[in-house]
Design a protein around this motif. Structure first.
Motif, PDB file in Angstrom:
ATOM      1  N   LEU A  15       0.844  -1.198   0.000  1.00 15.33           N
ATOM      2  CA  LEU A  15       0.000   0.000   0.000  1.00 15.33           C
ATOM      3  C   LEU A  15       0.883   1.254   0.000  1.00 15.33           C
ATOM      4  O   LEU A  15       0.559   2.255  -0.641  1.00 15.33           O
ATOM      5  N   SER A  16       2.021   1.188   0.699  1.00 18.40           N
ATOM      6  CA  SER A  16       2.987   2.284   0.660  1.00 18.40           C
ATOM      7  C   SER A  16       3.553   2.435  -0.751  1.00 18.40           C
ATOM      8  O   SER A  16       3.655   3.548  -1.288  1.00 18.40           O
ATOM      9  N   ASN A  17       3.892   1.293  -1.381  1.00 11.62           N
ATOM     10  CA  ASN A  17       4.380   1.323  -2.771  1.00 11.62           C
ATOM     11  C   ASN A  17       3.355   1.968  -3.696  1.00 11.62           C
ATOM     12  O   ASN A  17       3.693   2.767  -4.573  1.00 11.62           O
ATOM     13  N   LEU A  18       2.087   1.631  -3.475  1.00  8.51           N
ATOM     14  CA  LEU A  18       1.009   2.165  -4.302  1.00  8.51           C
ATOM     15  C   LEU A  18       0.926   3.697  -4.166  1.00  8.51           C
ATOM     16  O   LEU A  18       0.747   4.406  -5.166  1.00  8.51           O
ATOM     17  N   ALA A  19       1.094   4.198  -2.933  1.00  5.54           N
ATOM     18  CA  ALA A  19       1.042   5.650  -2.717  1.00  5.54           C
ATOM     19  C   ALA A  19       2.163   6.356  -3.476  1.00  5.54           C
ATOM     20  O   ALA A  19       1.951   7.403  -4.097  1.00  5.54           O
ATOM     21  N   GLY A  20       3.372   5.762  -3.435  1.00  3.29           N
ATOM     22  CA  GLY A  20       4.495   6.336  -4.179  1.00  3.29           C
ATOM     23  C   GLY A  20       4.238   6.325  -5.671  1.00  3.29           C
ATOM     24  O   GLY A  20       4.472   7.321  -6.374  1.00  3.29           O
ATOM     25  N   ALA A  21       3.725   5.195  -6.174  1.00  2.41           N
ATOM     26  CA  ALA A  21       3.428   5.075  -7.615  1.00  2.41           C
ATOM     27  C   ALA A  21       2.389   6.110  -8.043  1.00  2.41           C
ATOM     28  O   ALA A  21       2.475   6.682  -9.138  1.00  2.41           O
ATOM     29  N   LYS A  22       1.398   6.355  -7.178  1.00  2.00           N
ATOM     30  CA  LYS A  22       0.339   7.322  -7.507  1.00  2.00           C
ATOM     31  C   LYS A  22       0.920   8.721  -7.731  1.00  2.00           C
ATOM     32  O   LYS A  22       0.591   9.398  -8.709  1.00  2.00           O
ATOM     33  N   TRP A  23       1.817   9.136  -6.830  1.00  4.29           N
ATOM     34  CA  TRP A  23       2.398  10.477  -6.970  1.00  4.29           C
ATOM     35  C   TRP A  23       3.278  10.593  -8.205  1.00  4.29           C
ATOM     36  O   TRP A  23       3.285  11.621  -8.883  1.00  4.29           O
ATOM     37  N   ILE A  24       4.015   9.525  -8.523  1.00  2.00           N
ATOM     38  CA  ILE A  24       4.849   9.570  -9.741  1.00  2.00           C
ATOM     39  C   ILE A  24       3.955   9.655 -10.978  1.00  2.00           C
ATOM     40  O   ILE A  24       4.211  10.444 -11.900  1.00  2.00           O
ATOM     41  N   CYS A  25       2.888   8.851 -11.009  1.00  2.00           N
ATOM     42  CA  CYS A  25       1.963   8.898 -12.152  1.00  2.00           C
ATOM     43  C   CYS A  25       1.339  10.288 -12.295  1.00  2.00           C
ATOM     44  O   CYS A  25       1.183  10.792 -13.410  1.00  2.00           O
ATOM     45  N   GLN A  26       1.011  10.918 -11.165  1.00  2.87           N
ATOM     46  CA  GLN A  26       0.451  12.267 -11.228  1.00  2.87           C
ATOM     47  C   GLN A  26       1.490  13.259 -11.766  1.00  2.87           C
ATOM     48  O   GLN A  26       1.159  14.160 -12.534  1.00  2.87           O
ATOM     49  N   ASN A  27       2.767  13.067 -11.393  1.00  2.00           N
ATOM     50  CA  ASN A  27       3.849  13.896 -11.952  1.00  2.00           C
ATOM     51  C   ASN A  27       3.990  13.699 -13.457  1.00  2.00           C
ATOM     52  O   ASN A  27       4.507  14.568 -14.165  1.00  2.00           O
ATOM     53  N   MET A  28       3.550  12.539 -13.943  1.00  3.84           N
ATOM     54  CA  MET A  28       3.646  12.225 -15.370  1.00  3.84           C
ATOM     55  C   MET A  28       2.345  12.549 -16.106  1.00  3.84           C
ATOM     56  O   MET A  28       2.210  12.215 -17.285  1.00  3.84           O
ATOM     57  N   GLY A  29       1.386  13.164 -15.411  1.00  4.23           N
ATOM     58  CA  GLY A  29       0.177  13.632 -16.088  1.00  4.23           C
ATOM     59  C   GLY A  29      -1.055  12.765 -15.952  1.00  4.23           C
ATOM     60  O   GLY A  29      -2.068  13.012 -16.616  1.00  4.23           O
ATOM     61  N   VAL A  30      -1.001  11.713 -15.098  1.00  3.46           N
ATOM     62  CA  VAL A  30      -2.169  10.849 -14.889  1.00  3.46           C
ATOM     63  C   VAL A  30      -2.914  11.354 -13.659  1.00  3.46           C
ATOM     64  O   VAL A  30      -2.339  11.437 -12.570  1.00  3.46           O
ATOM     65  N   ASP A  31      -4.194  11.672 -13.799  1.00  3.38           N
ATOM     66  CA  ASP A  31      -4.897  12.206 -12.618  1.00  3.38           C
ATOM     67  C   ASP A  31      -5.294  11.075 -11.667  1.00  3.38           C
ATOM     68  O   ASP A  31      -5.247   9.886 -12.004  1.00  3.38           O
ATOM     69  N   GLU A  32      -5.683  11.460 -10.452  1.00  4.88           N
ATOM     70  CA  GLU A  32      -5.920  10.503  -9.368  1.00  4.88           C
ATOM     71  C   GLU A  32      -6.994   9.476  -9.719  1.00  4.88           C
ATOM     72  O   GLU A  32      -6.808   8.270  -9.494  1.00  4.88           O
ATOM     73  N   ASP A  33      -8.105   9.910 -10.286  1.00  3.14           N
ATOM     74  CA  ASP A  33      -9.193   8.987 -10.641  1.00  3.14           C
ATOM     75  C   ASP A  33      -8.720   7.944 -11.648  1.00  3.14           C
ATOM     76  O   ASP A  33      -9.059   6.758 -11.543  1.00  3.14           O
ATOM     77  N   ASP A  34      -7.957   8.391 -12.637  1.00  3.77           N
ATOM     78  CA  ASP A  34      -7.448   7.463 -13.659  1.00  3.77           C
ATOM     79  C   ASP A  34      -6.455   6.474 -13.048  1.00  3.77           C
ATOM     80  O   ASP A  34      -6.386   5.312 -13.451  1.00  3.77           O
ATOM     81  N   PHE A  35      -5.681   6.946 -12.073  1.00  5.04           N
ATOM     82  CA  PHE A  35      -4.738   6.044 -11.397  1.00  5.04           C
ATOM     83  C   PHE A  35      -5.503   4.933 -10.681  1.00  5.04           C
ATOM     84  O   PHE A  35      -5.184   3.756 -10.836  1.00  5.04           O
ATOM     85  N   TYR A  36      -6.508   5.294  -9.894  1.00  5.06           N
ATOM     86  CA  TYR A  36      -7.268   4.298  -9.134  1.00  5.06           C
ATOM     87  C   TYR A  36      -7.967   3.306 -10.060  1.00  5.06           C
ATOM     88  O   TYR A  36      -8.001   2.099  -9.789  1.00  5.06           O
TER      89      TYR A  36
END
Length: 452
Positions: free
Chosen positions: A274-295
């Motif tokens: 779950l910690s890994n997932l949180a890190g991946a989410k922020w990197i994806c957002q830095n790359m232009g993927v919004d939170e809803d699309d990540f989930y």
């Protein structure tokens, strides 16, 4: 380009060779031994050397570059010939940097979690059909290779390994990538044969953070004290973006992640994931993927190969295998499985296999690593210790290091295999952890026992 690989058969090396071949470069290579699956994958693309061994005549002035793998020695005949001819010689990470110096480089570093985080990011990007170059340390579902290189993609996502670059370049790989966007997941002493002290090991991560390009960013696990200290004390002019484990709950063996839209079931489990997932989410957002699309995308992520991989499931029993071998990974994995199945007996088996795990001083780092297990089992082969030219490790040393007087210890493959195959698995979770092969244990047989 005409590129020759010295030690083409390695996991990373053969994937890079396949990626360059796919891109249209002319690839040749040598190795003294090549195992599966590298052998079949190279053969399918006509890249398998005609015969095994090192041949100085393969090295000539018509080559544009040499890529040197860690498996080769400093006195390798092909390497010596390349040096004599003054050819351009790259380590694996140097070559990846050369291929990506005009791209935005995203580098995922840390003692643990980096393969999983990199895999999560690539899964999300692939789900949304966002094209990126990449290098990851595990075979991923839906991906043909572990390395992908193009001329057109703007981003490259790189798993940042802290191990050495090549026999003639003793720098950690992740020092060479110069990231624009970086992540640091955790720091727990590893690779004692290269970094003999914890301080020396931590220093490599300080260098990594300082290697991030000016104006870049570091996303870091603020729950890890060492990571926090390394990142927050850096004077590099970069943005520092902390993350932490998100809220979640486990109900009837299913993990539910808290999201703005309510609880969402996910396939991976355990606090570390779950910690890994949180890190991946922020990197994806830095790359232009919004939170809803990540989930939306992460809900279908089943995990990286060899990371908490389910090998069998019966009516009230389940078995996992995991690549965990260092103390922090073993502890996180055992805790995760016990949390997911709290009402089942956890039988956790760890194979000691690495150089570090046979070092008497480092062995003490395993204290408490198997505390979550109801039954804890250690397997190691004395021959493995001898091959590494280390002093004999005794069962008493192992038991004392783990801090468990009830530890079951096997020093031969047959009794260990017999123990696994003859056990009663009713209302039980079996967890097998190793970077080795458990003395040749047949997982097909384990699957049959668990499922029937």
């Amino acid at each position: 380009m005409k590129i020759h690989f010295i030690a083409i058969g390695g996991s990373a090396m053969h994937n890079l060779a396949l990626a360059l071949h796919h891109k249209g470069d002319q690839v040749t290579g040598s190795d003294d031994v090549i195992f599966e699956p590298s052998k079949s994958r190279l053969e399918a693309q006509n890249l398998l050397p005609e015969e095994f061994g090192w041949f100085h005549e393969k090295i000539h002035e018509g080559l544009d570059a040499i890529v040197l793998g860690m498996h080769a020695k400093a006195d390798n005949p092909e390497l010596l010939k390349a040096q004599e001819l003054g050819l351009t010689i790259y380590s694996y990470p140097e070559f990846l940097y050369e291929q990506s110096k005009d791209k935005t480089r995203v580098v995922i570093g840390g003692s643990h979690g980096k393969t999983t985080i990199t895999s999560m990011i690539l899964h999300v990007l692939n789900y949304h059909e966002i094209g990126v170059d990449y290098m990851v340390g595990a075979q991923l579902e839906g991906f043909d290779r572990m390395v992908h290189l193009t001329k057109e993609n703007d981003f490259i996502v790189l798993e940042g390994d802290e191990y050495l670059s090549s026999p003639i370049d003793r720098r950690p790989k992740f020092h060479l990538y110069k990231p624009n966007i970086a992540l640091l997941s955790g720091i727990a002493w590893d690779h004692i044969n290269v970094f003999p002290t914890f301080e020396n090991y931590v220093e490599q991560f300080k260098i990594f953070v300082d290697s991030i390009v000016k104006g870049g960013s570091i996303t870091y696990n603020e729950e890890d004290a060492e990571v926090r200290e390394v990142v927050e004390s850096s004077e590099n002019s970069i943005r520092k973006l902390p993350y932490h484990t998100p809220d979640y709950e486990v109900i009837d063996g299913e993990t539910l992640l808290s999201t703005p839209e309510g609880p969402m079931p996910i396939a991976v489990f355990g606090k570390h994931n779950l910690s890994n997932l949180a890190g991946a989410k922020w990197i994806c957002q830095n790359m232009g993927v919004d939170e809803d699309d990540f989930y939306e995308a992460i809900a279908s992520f089943k995990g990286a190969s060899k990371r908490l991989e389910k090998i069998a499931e019966g009516p009230n029993s389940i078995a996992f295998k995991d690549f965990a071998h260092s103390p922090s990974k073993v502890k996180a994995t055992a805790n995760a499985v016990k949390e997911q199945y709290p009402d089942r007996k956890l039988v956790a088996c760890l194979e000691l296999h690495t150089y570090s795990s046979f070092n008497p001083e480092f062995l003490k780092e395993y204290k408490g690593a198997l505390d979550a297990a109801d039954e804890a089992v250690i397997f190691f082969l004395p021959e493995s210790v001898a091959i590494k030219k280390l002093k004999e490790v005794t069962p008493e040393q192992v038991s004392e290091a783990f801090g468990r007087t009830d530890l079951r210890i096997f020093k031969k493959a047959e009794p260990f295999h017999s123990f696994i195959k003859n056990k009663e698995y009713s209302n039980t979770t079996l967890l097998l952890m190793s970077s080795g092969n458990y003395g040749g244990l047949e997982f097909r047989e384990v699957k049959g026992i668990i499922e029937h």
